[in-house]
Motif scaffolding. Sequence first.
Motif, short mmCIF file in Angstrom:
data_model
loop_
_atom_site.label_atom_id
_atom_site.label_comp_id
_atom_site.label_asym_id
_atom_site.label_seq_id
_atom_site.Cartn_x
_atom_site.Cartn_y
_atom_site.Cartn_z
N MET A 91 3.64 3.44 -9.70
CA MET A 91 2.96 3.61 -8.41
C MET A 91 3.53 2.66 -7.36
O MET A 91 3.45 2.93 -6.17
CB MET A 91 1.47 3.37 -8.57
N MET A 142 6.58 2.11 -7.11
CA MET A 142 7.94 2.62 -6.98
C MET A 142 8.96 1.72 -7.66
O MET A 142 10.13 1.71 -7.30
CB MET A 142 8.31 2.80 -5.51
N GLY A 196 -4.61 7.48 -5.08
CA GLY A 196 -5.83 6.69 -5.24
C GLY A 196 -6.47 6.95 -6.60
O GLY A 196 -6.83 6.03 -7.32
N PRO A 242 3.24 5.67 -2.99
CA PRO A 242 4.43 6.50 -3.15
C PRO A 242 4.49 7.62 -2.10
O PRO A 242 3.47 8.13 -1.70
CB PRO A 242 4.26 7.09 -4.54
N PRO A 284 -1.19 -5.70 7.35
CA PRO A 284 -0.39 -5.67 6.12
C PRO A 284 1.09 -5.77 6.48
O PRO A 284 1.52 -5.19 7.49
CB PRO A 284 -0.71 -4.30 5.53
N MET A 332 -7.62 5.39 -1.08
CA MET A 332 -7.37 4.03 -1.52
C MET A 332 -7.07 3.14 -0.33
O MET A 332 -7.33 1.94 -0.35
CB MET A 332 -6.18 4.04 -2.48
N VAL A 369 -9.68 0.75 0.99
CA VAL A 369 -10.06 -0.36 0.11
C VAL A 369 -8.94 -1.40 0.04
O VAL A 369 -9.17 -2.59 0.20
CB VAL A 369 -10.40 0.14 -1.31
N PHE A 370 -7.74 -0.92 -0.21
CA PHE A 370 -6.60 -1.84 -0.33
C PHE A 370 -5.53 -1.45 0.68
O PHE A 370 -4.65 -0.64 0.36
CB PHE A 370 -5.99 -1.78 -1.73
N PRO A 371 -5.61 -1.97 1.89
CA PRO A 371 -4.58 -1.61 2.88
C PRO A 371 -3.18 -1.96 2.41
O PRO A 371 -2.22 -1.25 2.72
CB PRO A 371 -4.98 -2.42 4.11
N GLN A 372 -3.07 -3.04 1.63
CA GLN A 372 -1.74 -3.43 1.14
C GLN A 372 -1.13 -2.33 0.28
O GLN A 372 0.03 -2.01 0.39
CB GLN A 372 -1.85 -4.69 0.26
N LEU A 373 -2.00 -1.76 -0.59
CA LEU A 373 -1.48 -0.75 -1.50
C LEU A 373 -1.18 0.55 -0.77
O LEU A 373 -0.23 1.24 -1.12
CB LEU A 373 -2.51 -0.50 -2.61
N ALA A 402 0.02 0.79 2.11
CA ALA A 402 1.30 0.64 2.80
C ALA A 402 2.47 0.92 1.85
O ALA A 402 3.53 1.34 2.28
CB ALA A 402 1.42 -0.76 3.38
N ILE A 403 2.26 0.66 0.56
CA ILE A 403 3.37 0.86 -0.36
C ILE A 403 3.12 2.03 -1.31
O ILE A 403 3.74 2.14 -2.34
CB ILE A 403 3.65 -0.42 -1.19
N TYR A 449 -6.91 4.30 -9.73
CA TYR A 449 -8.16 3.87 -10.37
C TYR A 449 -8.17 4.20 -11.85
O TYR A 449 -8.67 3.41 -12.66
CB TYR A 449 -9.35 4.50 -9.65
N PRO A 491 6.43 -3.03 4.34
CA PRO A 491 7.37 -3.13 3.22
C PRO A 491 8.70 -2.51 3.60
O PRO A 491 8.75 -1.57 4.40
CB PRO A 491 6.68 -2.31 2.13
#
Lengths: 134, 174
Positions: free
Chosen positions: B47, B49, B4, A13, B116, A1, A4-8, A10-11, B8, B119
Amino acid sequence: MGDVFPQLAAISPDDAHGARYLLLAVMGVVAVGFAVAPLLLSALVAPRKPSEIKQSPFECGLESKGDAWVQFRVQYYLYALAFVIFDVEVVFIYPWAAAFTNLSTGALVAMGVFVLLLAEGLAYLWIKGVLSWK
Amino acid sequence: MIEGVAFYILSTVAVLGALLAVSRRNLVHGVFALLLFFAALSGLFVMLMADYVAAVQVLVYVGAVGILQLFAIMLTEHVTGDDLRRLGARGWFWGLMLAVALPVVLLLPPLLNGEPPVPPAAPQSTARQLGSQLMEHYVVPLEVLALLLTGALIGAVAVAHGPEKDPPGKDRPA
């Protein structure tokens, strides 16, 4: 993932978090499978000899009258409304209960007042006779 | 990798649920599709958190709001949508525009920024921290909220119940 989504990414789990909820996901899959499997099996395996009586909806052995899609009475809605209010109450009690071991006596009193204030609403419903089925 | 796949699957279920919810003519089926969407959304919160938000999503939206909507729909006359009446559905164009514009406006700037944002370290149990915060700093808002909820309940009952004019013992159709 991640690509595709670097933002996701990074966060996403960490392992411990993922492992805990993986169990939940497995439980969900098993629960859905447990309900769907008998339906699928009977659809595949069961012999089919439909007749008028067999096709009629089963209603405790009585012949069913009219349509199943009837208009409900407004009283059901009042019950649902009360349910929503007390469900929202639970939303606030839940973090309080999760942190309970670290909290002071004042917190207990504060939550007591919170619950009592909402119990007032229940008392109002009771006095108004909304809870008695007419 | 596994998150991932989970992402999806959950996203697909959420989008399918939302599409079904707005496209089913039978409103009751629509509500059940909406519940599916709520459940998938709760998984997406896990997901991220945000386990407290996920729990609230299940408790309030799947549990209470869905039931309330079902009851509200069963109060109306024609729930199956087979009476060939159709609400004016010209809103779909603006709905589509909004659906496209929202992710563009929200997601495009951070994606174009490249880097990014880092966080903050996610807390282990958000519910526990929330509980401490709630009791330390937000006790008065909590009590005001209790009053507000009570007011909402009493107001809703006063509106839905109506003035007490019904003679007792009179049978009404179920």
